[in-house]
Design an enzyme around this catalytic site. Structure first.
Site, PDB file in Angstrom:
ATOM      1  CD  GLU A  49      -1.136   0.309   3.740  1.00  9.89           C
ATOM      2  OE1 GLU A  49      -1.486   1.452   4.084  1.00  9.89           O
ATOM      3  OE2 GLU A  49      -1.504  -0.721   4.317  1.00  9.89           O
ATOM      4  N   GLY A  83      -6.943  -5.892   7.881  1.00 10.21           N
ATOM      5  CA  GLY A  83      -7.736  -7.103   7.742  1.00 10.21           C
ATOM      6  C   GLY A  83      -7.039  -8.032   6.770  1.00 10.21           C
ATOM      7  CD  GLU A 116      -6.699  -5.175  12.040  1.00 12.61           C
ATOM      8  OE1 GLU A 116      -5.544  -5.002  11.612  1.00 12.61           O
ATOM      9  OE2 GLU A 116      -7.170  -6.293  12.324  1.00 12.61           O
ATOM     10  CE1 TYR A 125       7.212  -4.938   9.064  1.00 11.82           C
ATOM     11  CE2 TYR A 125       7.187  -3.829  11.190  1.00 11.82           C
ATOM     12  CZ  TYR A 125       6.578  -4.646  10.249  1.00 11.82           C
ATOM     13  OH  TYR A 125       5.315  -5.157  10.504  1.00 11.82           O
ATOM     14  NE  ARG A 141       2.349  -8.389   3.172  1.00  9.58           N
ATOM     15  CZ  ARG A 141       1.759  -7.617   4.106  1.00  9.58           C
ATOM     16  NH1 ARG A 141       2.498  -7.048   5.037  1.00  9.58           N
ATOM     17  NH2 ARG A 141       0.451  -7.452   4.110  1.00  9.58           N
ATOM     18  CB  ALA A 182      -0.786  -9.338  13.172  1.00  5.51           C
ATOM     19  N   GLY A 183      -2.272  -6.511  13.238  1.00  6.65           N
ATOM     20  CA  GLY A 183      -3.037  -5.533  13.992  1.00  6.65           C
ATOM     21  C   GLY A 183      -3.721  -6.177  15.185  1.00  6.65           C
TER      22      GLY A 183
END
Length: 437
Positions: free
Chosen positions: A239, A257, A284, A372, A392, A407-408
């Site tokens: 993104e 998500g 989320e 990161y 990634r 992770a969220g």
């Protein structure tokens, strides 16, 4: 140092991935940045000058001369002013900003002990730009153009082979840290935080080969390969953090998500249905979009903010995400760099509210994140700017190589599921890491 800026256009089909990987692997360029955006690939090398921002010093270089000063205030403004002081003409600057860049605007400077590098930007003398109809070589003389074409047209070598990577070891007690965050959220400390874990690699990485192999198996929003100073990285970004175009339109693309992807039609379809109906994932994503809208509204002309493609599913390599696009028209009272500053770090790589979640990341993630969840950046002399989120990816510095994924975490999170999500994300890169021989 020559500043020739002539162009040679070659109208012929070009394998863009092969071309940029060959140039990176050639040894011809001490530093370089490869950047892929929709419809265009760029290889940028042979540094004319640039900007290096550390926690204690700002260094501006041009044509072999370096000016070092202390700096105060906001790092985005320091970068903007430093870059504006360089005679770059119609050239682009390329580089990166690290996660810790955000500490100055989110009252987290107390966590920067031991952190040094914040951002690096370079202005290349040579660019190789590839689009759907051919290749343009910019900024070099006839002999150098011949050299570049010889590199691109060299005989193929053997296909790179990936080295197995164990991504399931939980060396940093990720599950335990998630459980701590869930308890803090339940106690009202914050709403969401993205916690990450690092996977050390027991060998040196061939970055160009890894980029070539990994890009062939990923579907990123943007991709990048860079070697700047002592840092190397290759990644397949899901993104945008921020883009500001020539008309002043600010765009961000929050993804939140996640489910696995690439496990077969039936499994992928089932995972998508589960993703689109899971209350935890929907919440989320919705709170991430709401935060992105508020951030853009803070720098946009009132009434111009909008959301499109709300909660669509986008496939990104080994995972699929819920995604939305948020836009607004930049106010004349704010600069392109201020737009990036307010959107950085990405809400989908930090949390909600940002100040509290960033504080939690510094406390619970341990070592500095560096690149990161930072951004790879391109910016023009007119201020057209794009910052793609660094996830990634594989990293290499000071003789060490590693992967990282997060992770969220919200109140409904389960530690085992969040750990599994990091494995799904790591699988976008881990099967394609090539050992350097």
């Amino acid at each position: 140092m020559s500043t020739t800026h002539e162009e040679l256009r070659i109208e012929a089909p070009v394998d863009a991935l092969d071309t940029v990987a060959r140039l990176a692997a050639s040894g011809r360029f001490a530093e370089y940045v490869v950047y892929e955006r929709p419809g265009e690939w760029v290889f940028a090398g042979d540094t004319l000058g640039g900007v290096e921002l550390d926690t204690d010093e700002l260094r501006v270089s041009w044509d072999g001369q370096v000016r070092a000063t202390t700096w105060v205030g906001r790092p985005a403004i320091a970068l903007d002013e430093a870059l504006a002081s360089l005679p770059i003409g119609d050239r682009q600057a390329y580089g990166w900003i690290g996660f810790e860049f955000c500490a100055y605007t989110l009252d987290a400077e107390q966590h920067l002990e031991g952190v040094h590098e914040l951002a690096r930007l370079m202005v290349p003398r040579i660019e190789v730009r590839i689009d759907g109809s051919g290749m343009t070589i910019v900024g070099c003389d006839d002999a150098e153009r011949d050299e570049i074409r010889a590199i691109v047209n060299a005989a193929d070598g053997p296909d790179p082979l990936a080295e197995p990577v164990d991504i399931r070891a939980d060396a940093t007690d990720y599950r335990g840290r998630v459980a701590t965050a869930v308890a803090e959220i339940a106690a009202g400390g914050y709403q969401k935080v993205i916690l990450s874990r690092k996977v050390d690699l027991p060998f040196a990485v061939d970055m160009p080969a890894t980029y070539r192999l990994g890009r062939a198996h990923n579907t990123p929003a943007r991709s990048f390969l860079l070697r700047m100073g002592g840092l190397e990285a290759a990644g397949f970004s899901p993104e945008l953090v921020a883009a500001v175009d020539e008309d002043g339109v600010v765009t961000t693309e929050p993804l939140a998500g996640t489910r696995a992807f690439g496990r077969g039609v039936a499994a992928d379809s089932a995972a998508r249905i589960d993703l689109e109906s899971d209350p935890k994932e929907i919440v989320e994503h919705a709170v991430s979009v709401r935060t992105s809208v508020a951030e853009i509204e803070s720098v946009a002309i009132p009434g111009t903010s909008s959301v499109s493609d709300f909660m669509t599913v986008r496939e990104r390599g080994s995972v699929q995400h819920l995604a939305s696009t948020v836009r607004g028209q930049l106010s004349e009272h704010h600069s392109h760099w201020e737009a990036l500053e307010v959107l950085f770090p990405s809400v989908t790589a930090s949390g909600i509210p940002k100040r509290e979640s960033v504080d939690t990341i510094f406390r619970l993630d341990g070592a500095a994140r560096g690149l990161y969840s930072g951004a790879v950046v391109t910016v023009s002399s007119e201020g057209v700017l794009e910052a793609t989120l660094v996830l990634r990816a594989v990293y290499q510095q000071n003789g060490k190589a590693w992967l990282r994924a997060g992770a969220g975490v919200i109140e409904q999170s389960r530690p085992e599921r969040e750990f599994e999500e990091t494995c799904e994300k790591l699988a976008s890169v881990s099967p394609y890491v090539v050992r350097r021989l």
